[in-house]
Design an enzyme around this catalytic site. Structure first.
Site, mmCIF file in Angstrom:
data_model
loop_
_atom_site.group_PDB
_atom_site.id
_atom_site.type_symbol
_atom_site.label_atom_id
_atom_site.label_comp_id
_atom_site.label_asym_id
_atom_site.label_seq_id
_atom_site.Cartn_x
_atom_site.Cartn_y
_atom_site.Cartn_z
ATOM 1 C CD GLN A 229 34.483 43.660 38.329
ATOM 2 O OE1 GLN A 229 34.128 43.245 39.424
ATOM 3 N NE2 GLN A 229 35.699 43.427 37.854
ATOM 4 C CE1 TYR A 258 42.247 35.107 29.759
ATOM 5 C CE2 TYR A 258 43.709 36.992 29.986
ATOM 6 C CZ TYR A 258 43.523 35.634 29.873
ATOM 7 O OH TYR A 258 44.611 34.789 29.879
ATOM 8 C CD GLU A 279 35.231 36.913 26.683
ATOM 9 O OE1 GLU A 279 34.924 35.755 26.997
ATOM 10 O OE2 GLU A 279 35.951 37.661 27.392
ATOM 11 C CG ASP A 322 39.314 41.847 34.179
ATOM 12 O OD1 ASP A 322 39.571 41.253 35.247
ATOM 13 O OD2 ASP A 322 38.241 42.432 33.975
ATOM 14 C CB CYS A 349 38.873 38.647 41.504
ATOM 15 S SG CYS A 349 38.695 37.134 40.536
#
Length: 396
Positions: A229, A258, A279, A322, A349
């Site tokens: 981030q 994720y 991941e 995410d 997002c």
């Protein structure tokens, strides 16, 4: 109506485009106006005519909005990295909530409980990562989204002061490359500059393979190619919102889908019985293995999310999603619905892909409890959301 580059037009602004520009019309053709606010009457200059729209910029405000403020950045409108510096911050927050609500309405979720946008602690100086274009014999800057004109900069007001200091030291010395990435650990002071620069006039070390940052008192290694981030302060608040939405008691099995470098897995591990971190990116997995080594109740699964979820067996109590901007694949959502965890928290997002995926989850038996827009990116149109869902179990 045919328009020419540089032509002046008088327009009434009626809304916004998906990229945050104000919207007007020439007949039936949309005009995307950088630097405008809906409701204003403005004079614009045509930047470029495309097949589907005309790109323009405000040169004079004839009837200003009550929300208009003077943008502090001398490059505003030239680099196009910020879209909303000319708006009062409170109005930016209102618009971001409406963007989320409209995306949900379009997806058939008109009753979705969308909260007011959670404001950022810092309106400027919040970014810990920047990627600069290099032109003009080694100068760093940005490229205008429509005109493709390069803009050399001395500083970016969105960046942490340490990044701007690095830019000043690199300026004019990076002709050997076409891009430079700078990442700074706000909590650690760690500085990463990529690629490795050979010019002896460059006064800073470069070519570092990773940097370090801390969130919630936990240290994270972040490789140069890994996602992290860009707003450290708001990222900590984001984690708090996810924790609140999950409401863990310490007995749950949680999946961090994720997982990236392991941010959520690490910060949720002390609150759960077991955490599975999924991941697929090799660099991020290497980071996650180091970052999550202190947490004995965390298991890392190197796999695509859809494959890992499909291989799991119930019960799974909670899942954190995410995904990247493209959202979840249909296969990932199908596997999630088969597992049917009691709680799902979706961090996004992109309001449009969020709304699309929430529609699938609601159809599959989940109830939307809260959609919390969060301002991770002040002065831009981008908005983060934390959505909490609970599975509606059949009675009896």
């Amino acid at each position: 109506m045919v328009v020419q580059q540089g032509q002046r037009l008088r327009l009434k602004l009626v809304g916004y485009t998906p990229l945050g520009d104000a919207l007007a019309f020439l007949g039936e053709k949309p005009v995307h106006v950088l630097g405008g606010i809906a409701g204003e009457e403005v004079e614009v200059e045509v930047v470029r005519e495309r097949r589907d729209y005309v790109a323009a910029r405000v040169v004079e405000v004839l009837e200003p909005s009550l929300y208009r403020v003077r943008p502090p950045c001398p490059y505003f409108g030239e680099c196009t990295g910020c879209q909303w510096q000319h708006m009062a911050y409170e109005h930016q927050l209102e618009l971001k909530r409406e963007v989320v609500a409209q995306a949900l309405r379009t997806a058939g979720l008109s009753d979705a409980p969308v909260a007011s946008t959670s404001p950022a602690a810092q309106q400027y100086g919040y970014r810990n990562h920047a990627r600069f274009t290099v032109r003009w014999g080694g100068h760093l800057g940005f490229v205008h989204r429509e005109s493709r004109r390069f803009v050399s900069i001395d500083e970016c007001l969105l960046m942490d002061a340490a990044i701007n200091q690095a830019v000043r030291q690199l300026q004019g010395r990076c002709a050997e490359t076409r891009q430079v990435s700078v990442r700074y650990g706000v909590r650690t002071g760690s500085l990463l500059i990529q690629p490795s620069l050979r010019n002896p006039e460059v006064p800073l070390p470069s070519g570092q393979k990773q940097s370090w940052e801390q969130l919630g008192g936990v240290s994270f290694r972040v490789s140069a190619s890994s996602f992290f981030q860009v707003n450290t302060v708001q990222a900590e608040r984001l984690v708090d919102l996810v924790r609140e939405a999950l409401g863990l008691s310490g007995r749950e099995e949680v999946v961090d889908a994720y997982a990236g470098v392991g941010t959520f897995a690490a910060l949720l591990a002390p609150l759960a019985s077991r955490v599975l971190a999924i991941e697929e990116a090799a660099a991020a997995v290497k980071d996650a293995r180091e970052n999550l080594a202190p947490f004995r109740n965390v298991e890392i699964i190197e796999s695509k999310t859809e494959a890992a979820l499909a291989a799991l067996s119930p019960p799974v109590d909670a899942v954190v999603l995410d995904p990247p901007r493209a959202g979840c694949s249909p296969e990932a959502l199908s596997a999630l619905l088969r597992l049917s965890p009691t709680r799902v928290v979706y961090v996004s997002c992109d309001p449009e892909t969020l709304a699309r995926d929430l529609g699938v989850l609601v159809e599959g038996g989940y109830r939307l409890e809260k959609v919390q827009p969060m301002d991770m990116f002040p002065q831009t149109h981008h908005v983060e959301c934390v959505t909490s869902l609970r599975h509606e179990r059949p009675k009896g």
